[in-house]
Design a protein around this motif. Structure first.
Motif, PDB file in Angstrom:
ATOM      1  N   PRO A   1      56.296  26.448  76.232  1.00 13.81           N
ATOM      2  CA  PRO A   1      55.380  25.305  76.358  1.00 13.81           C
ATOM      3  C   PRO A   1      53.920  25.706  76.459  1.00 13.81           C
ATOM      4  O   PRO A   1      53.040  24.851  76.338  1.00 13.81           O
ATOM      5  CB  PRO A   1      55.857  24.624  77.651  1.00 13.81           C
ATOM      6  N   GLY A   2      53.638  26.977  76.702  1.00 13.91           N
ATOM      7  CA  GLY A   2      52.249  27.427  76.786  1.00 13.91           C
ATOM      8  C   GLY A   2      51.640  27.772  75.458  1.00 13.91           C
ATOM      9  O   GLY A   2      50.481  28.189  75.397  1.00 13.91           O
ATOM     10  N   ALA A   3      52.390  27.625  74.370  1.00 15.21           N
ATOM     11  CA  ALA A   3      51.862  27.984  73.055  1.00 15.21           C
ATOM     12  C   ALA A   3      50.787  27.024  72.576  1.00 15.21           C
ATOM     13  O   ALA A   3      49.950  27.388  71.747  1.00 15.21           O
ATOM     14  CB  ALA A   3      53.002  28.049  72.037  1.00 15.21           C
ATOM     15  N   GLN A   4      50.777  25.795  73.067  1.00 16.25           N
ATOM     16  CA  GLN A   4      49.819  24.786  72.619  1.00 16.25           C
ATOM     17  C   GLN A   4      49.637  23.763  73.724  1.00 16.25           C
ATOM     18  O   GLN A   4      50.622  23.288  74.296  1.00 16.25           O
ATOM     19  CB  GLN A   4      50.334  24.098  71.349  1.00 16.25           C
ATOM     20  N   PRO A   5      48.387  23.419  74.089  1.00 14.47           N
ATOM     21  CA  PRO A   5      48.199  22.370  75.101  1.00 14.47           C
ATOM     22  C   PRO A   5      48.876  21.075  74.699  1.00 14.47           C
ATOM     23  O   PRO A   5      48.763  20.628  73.553  1.00 14.47           O
ATOM     24  CB  PRO A   5      46.671  22.215  75.160  1.00 14.47           C
ATOM     25  N   GLY A   6      49.581  20.479  75.630  1.00 17.03           N
ATOM     26  CA  GLY A   6      50.268  19.224  75.387  1.00 17.03           C
ATOM     27  C   GLY A   6      51.643  19.358  74.789  1.00 17.03           C
ATOM     28  O   GLY A   6      52.378  18.361  74.700  1.00 17.03           O
ATOM     29  N   LEU A   7      52.056  20.580  74.410  1.00 15.72           N
ATOM     30  CA  LEU A   7      53.349  20.750  73.752  1.00 15.72           C
ATOM     31  C   LEU A   7      54.497  20.413  74.698  1.00 15.72           C
ATOM     32  O   LEU A   7      55.466  19.746  74.309  1.00 15.72           O
ATOM     33  CB  LEU A   7      53.482  22.192  73.241  1.00 15.72           C
ATOM     34  N   GLY A   8      54.423  20.862  75.949  1.00 15.65           N
ATOM     35  CA  GLY A   8      55.491  20.579  76.902  1.00 15.65           C
ATOM     36  C   GLY A   8      55.617  19.101  77.205  1.00 15.65           C
ATOM     37  O   GLY A   8      56.729  18.554  77.271  1.00 15.65           O
ATOM     38  N   LEU A   9      54.478  18.410  77.389  1.00 12.55           N
ATOM     39  CA  LEU A   9      54.517  16.978  77.656  1.00 12.55           C
ATOM     40  C   LEU A   9      55.044  16.207  76.452  1.00 12.55           C
ATOM     41  O   LEU A   9      55.789  15.229  76.606  1.00 12.55           O
ATOM     42  CB  LEU A   9      53.114  16.488  78.015  1.00 12.55           C
ATOM     43  N   ALA A  10      54.671  16.635  75.248  1.00 16.94           N
ATOM     44  CA  ALA A  10      55.163  15.971  74.047  1.00 16.94           C
ATOM     45  C   ALA A  10      56.671  16.144  73.909  1.00 16.94           C
ATOM     46  O   ALA A  10      57.385  15.213  73.526  1.00 16.94           O
ATOM     47  CB  ALA A  10      54.448  16.515  72.816  1.00 16.94           C
ATOM     48  N   ALA A  11      57.179  17.337  74.235  1.00 16.66           N
ATOM     49  CA  ALA A  11      58.621  17.582  74.158  1.00 16.66           C
ATOM     50  C   ALA A  11      59.367  16.713  75.157  1.00 16.66           C
ATOM     51  O   ALA A  11      60.440  16.172  74.841  1.00 16.66           O
ATOM     52  CB  ALA A  11      58.918  19.062  74.411  1.00 16.66           C
TER      53      ALA A  11
END
Length: 852
Positions: A471-481
């Motif tokens: 999830p740290g690869a891109q800001p917002g990626l974890g929340l989007a998932a």
């Protein structure tokens, strides 16, 4: 050399082992010095807490003392001439009731207030819900009862001695030379014991059953070896198999003890008191050893503790009472009857309370907000920890015990574990299961090597598992998932981090999950392509619901990849969904439309309602990388800031547009003890103003205190005159010093880090250090710089900033008379010394005078 004495999955990580040691130590002091033989489980129960949660052990002792005092005053001081003093079972029943009252007061009022008081007055933050909260359904009353006969002083002394010796034996004996470990201690009925506020029905059942058992003892002479025996069994009617194993274990102990007592070397011996307790409990412990090792040797795919009786001494006490009275069938019938009736009464009482005191709509809404807030907290912790481990290259692989614990939990959930009441939690083998409302359950990693999160939705319409490995690869990626998992109705959401190359053969969280989960898996990755794309391989195309995915991402492209397999030969590779920044923003934008227009002034005194306190590194990393970094990177075009807005909402912060002197600004607002920040994305990044909110509320009408208003007006004036891009408020001036593990400290340090080695100036606003210095400064703003040179270009620039802000400045002199106005670098400014070309100045503002 480590001796593998204890069976894995059983006594190797069970509090039963520490209780066994505690009973041995307590019986020794009883036989040798005549100490009271009560509270048998207390030493063995407290020892693991001393290692895992030492503050919880202290809270238990304090609550036991309070419960003892309440009953002692009622029975010994108030009773004479009014009512009979409490004795025997009546006294113990009184201790149970007093312990419940004490726990309600402590968990519901005193501990939260204590935590708030420490934060307000000493800038010390304590997570009282995990570090200070008391523990155990009946441990408080048992410990208080242990104090009764010898008195509080002597009872407390004996408890400390026995617990200390038990601790030494466990910590430097068993843990050093055997395979026993405390890192994964299994607390039986921990979910019920962790919080009285989260499990009120359990306490209703316990108290009502104990009262009913006491009544039956008086009326018919039924003896259960203590009124707690049927009360504890009543809690297990939700798991009837546990009652069956408890009585089966008691029967085996009873018959083995009878045969041993008939042998020549015990037949003529006096086996009473502590000696009898040792005999029966050692039989019980050896029996558990045999069962545990047998299950391991047979390699049965079962949980070892399912074959143990409930509790630590319950089966043993039943066996002793059956031996003393020689009435095992009658004891079995009476105990089951009382426990069943108590369970029925407790449930009826819970239903009656629900009807008599129905939750209002506001309360229901508050519970729903708390639920969402808790899930957001878990999500923030997992994403922040993943980013932290990604940056530090920390190995997050699982040891054998943690991997087995996760596998066991996955198998239980895969087998259709019955729904668990929301708010309950249980911990075992490095994992904690926490029940959430609406049939959701969170598995939290607790082995100290990561905060991986797995969320299971028992009511999900599909069998899909959404996995995000980085999830740290891109800001917002974890929340989007996480949002994608909810919109697709996924059964699982898994948030973890990639395994390091040097992890060897140790499994990762993702590998363990994939080895147990046979349903479709959608793996989320960051991408740089213009649009979202999903690649299907092996049989994932037939498992994934493409139509549902297109409803969420209408422009997603579908591609086919070459055949690929995971480490487990029988597990198909997942479908891989690549989300670029544009797709992440599109997914997170839903529900954030209210951001577009300014609706509150920048100087509003409202507060956010979140629960993040930033004491955990993961929360600070999340704030830095998911909220602040995207916000500061978009300062040129202002973008839509959707990632920062969604991330701030997950933290429980408010990020909104506001206006100050017709200039559009951004306000990031935390709770009352966190502060706030004002961003001017068109301002100079190399200018930062630090201020404090002080005491914001004045009189009873809620008006702003004049001193606070003056300080706030000065802060906005200096931010505007210096063209600063950031005005950050500490909740109070004490926030300048001490730990900077706060929202205020994180924002200030992140802004400085963004500048790299470029020059920058930080202005910190403080109030006059002493009342007697007001006359010296004559009500002017005192400027004190970090350098001695008083007529430097930097000093003249700061003087100009103060004048442009509408205040009359005076430069502090380097003399004794001006002592107190120095620019001493409190902790908030020390960070500047670790970055090149950074300077600071302190502006002392009088709180009794305004602008010129």
């Amino acid at each position: 050399m480590i001796l593998s004495i204890f069976p894995e999955g059983g006594l190797a990580s069970s509090v039963i082992t520490t209780v066994w040691v505690g009973v041995l130590v307590l019986c020794f002091f009883n036989l040798r010095f005549g100490w009271v033989l009560s509270g048998l489980v207390v030493p063995g129960y407290v020892v693991p807490l001393l290692v895992v949660k030492p503050m919880a052990a202290l809270v238990i002792t304090v609550e036991a003392i309070l419960a003892y005092w309440i009953v002692w005053i009622f029975s010994e001081k108030l009773a004479p001439g009014r009512w009979p003093a409490l004795f025997g079972r009546d006294r113990f029943m009184g201790l149970i009731l007093a312990s419940v009252a004490v726990r309600l007061s402590m968990d519901g009022l005193i501990l939260p207030e204590l935590s708030e008081w420490l934060a307000t007055n000493y800038n010390q933050r304590l997570d009282w819900q995990s570090d200070l909260q008391s523990f155990g359904l009946v441990i408080i009353s048992l410990l208080a009862n242990q104090f009764w006969k010898p008195g509080l002083a002597r009872g407390l002394f004996s408890m400390i001695v026995v617990t200390a010796i038990t601790y030494l034996i466990v910590r430097y004996g068993l843990m050093e030379f055997t395979n026993f470990r405390l890192s994964a201690v299994t607390y039986m009925y921990e979910g019920l014991a962790s919080s009285i506020l989260a499990s009120p029905k359990a306490y209703m059942i316990l108290v009502l059953t104990a009262l009913y058992a006491s009544h039956m003892n008086v009326k018919y002479g039924w003896d259960f070896s203590g009124i707690l025996i049927p009360a504890l069994i009543a809690l297990q009617w939700y798991q009837p198999t546990k009652i069956l194993t408890s009585f089966a274990e008691a029967a085996v102990i009873y018959f083995i003890a009878r045969q041993l007592l008939k042998t020549p070397w015990l037949q003529n011996a006096t086996i009473e008191g502590a000696n009898k307790m040792l005999l029966f409990f050692n039989i019980s412990f050896v029996l558990k050893l045999i069962v545990g090792h047998s299950l391991v040797l047979l390699a049965w795919d079962v949980k070892t503790t399912d074959f143990y009786g409930f509790g630590y001494l319950l089966s043993t006490l039943l066996a002793i009472k059956a031996h003393d009275k020689d009435i095992f069938p009658r004891l079995l019938r009476s105990t089951l009857q009382v426990s069943a009736i108590g369970a029925i009464l407790g449930n009826l009482a819970g239903i009656a309370v629900a009807f008599i005191l129905p939750a209002s709509a506001a309360q229901a809404g508050g519970e729903r907000e708390a639920t969402i807030e808790r899930e957001q907290d878990l999500l923030v912790g997992a994403i922040g920890d993943a980013r932290l481990r990604r940056a530090t290259l920390a190995d997050g692989s699982l040891d054998s015990a943690s991997a087995q614990g996760l596998a066991d939990a996955l198998e239980l959930l895969g087998a259709g574990l019955p729904p668990v009441a929301a708010g309950l939690a249980g911990r075992a083998n490095g994992w904690q299961a926490e029940a959430l409302p609406a049939g959701r359950l969170a598995l939290l990693r607790m082995d100290g090597r990561g905060s991986d999160l797995l969320v299971h939705d028992q009511t999900a319409p599909s069998e899909l598992a959404v996995v995000i490995e980085d999830p740290g690869a891109q800001p917002g990626l974890g929340l989007a998932a996480a949002k994608l998992a909810r919109q697709l109705g996924a059964k699982w959401l898994v948030i973890t981090t990639p395994q390091l190359a040097g992890a060897g053969t140790r499994p990762s969280v993702l590998q363990t999950f994939r080895s147990k989960w046979r349903g479709p898996v959608l793996s989320i990755q960051a991408g740089s392509t213009p649009g979202a794309r999903v690649e299907l391989a092996d049989g994932s195309g037939t498992q994934l619901d493409i139509a549902s995915l297109r409803e969420v991402l209408p422009d997603v492209e579908i591609g086919l990849a070459a055949m690929r397999r995971t480490n487990a030969a029988d597990v198909e590779a997942p479908a891989i969904l690549t989300l670029p920044a544009q797709s992440i923003r599109r997914m997170l934008r839903i529900g954030l439309e209210e951001f577009q227009q300014p609706d509150r002034p920048c100087r509003a005194l409202d507060h956010a309602k979140g629960s993040a306190n930033f004491t955990q590194p993961a929360q600070r990393v999340f704030l830095r990388d998911e909220v602040l970094a995207p916000l500061l990177e978009e300062r040129q075009d202002d973008g839509d800031l959707v990632i920062s807005r969604a991330a701030s909402r997950a933290l429980g912060l408010d990020l909104y547009r506001c206006s100050e002197a017709n200039s559009p600004l951004l306000a990031l607002v935390g709770t009352q003890d966190q502060g706030r920040a004002i961003f001017d994305l068109s301002g100079r990044p190399d200018r930062i103003v630090m201020a404090s909110l002080r005491e914001e509320v004045g009189g009873s009408d809620g008006s702003t205190a004049p001193s606070a208003r003056i300080m706030r007006d000065a802060a906005f004036a200096f931010a505007r005159s210096s063209d600063a891009s950031l005005l950050v408020f500490a909740p109070r001036e004490l926030g300048y010093d001490g730990s900077q593990a706060t929202m205020f400290g994180t924002i200030a340090q992140t802004a400085i880090d963004q500048l790299g080695d470029r020059p920058a100036l930080a202005l910190q606003i403080r109030s006059y250090p002493a009342a007697d210095l007001a006359a010296l400064a004559a009500g002017r703003v005192v400027v004190s710089t970090d350098r001695v040179a008083s007529q430097s270009a930097e000093s003249r620039e700061i003087i100009g900033i103060v004048q442009d802000g509408g205040f009359d400045p005076v430069l502090a002199e380097r003399s004794r008379e001006w002592a107190g106005f120095e620019a001493f670098s409190q902790t908030a400014l020390l960070y500047l010394n670790h970055s090149l070309n950074k300077r600071y100045a302190v502006l002392y503002v009088p709180t009794t005078a305004g602008k010129r």
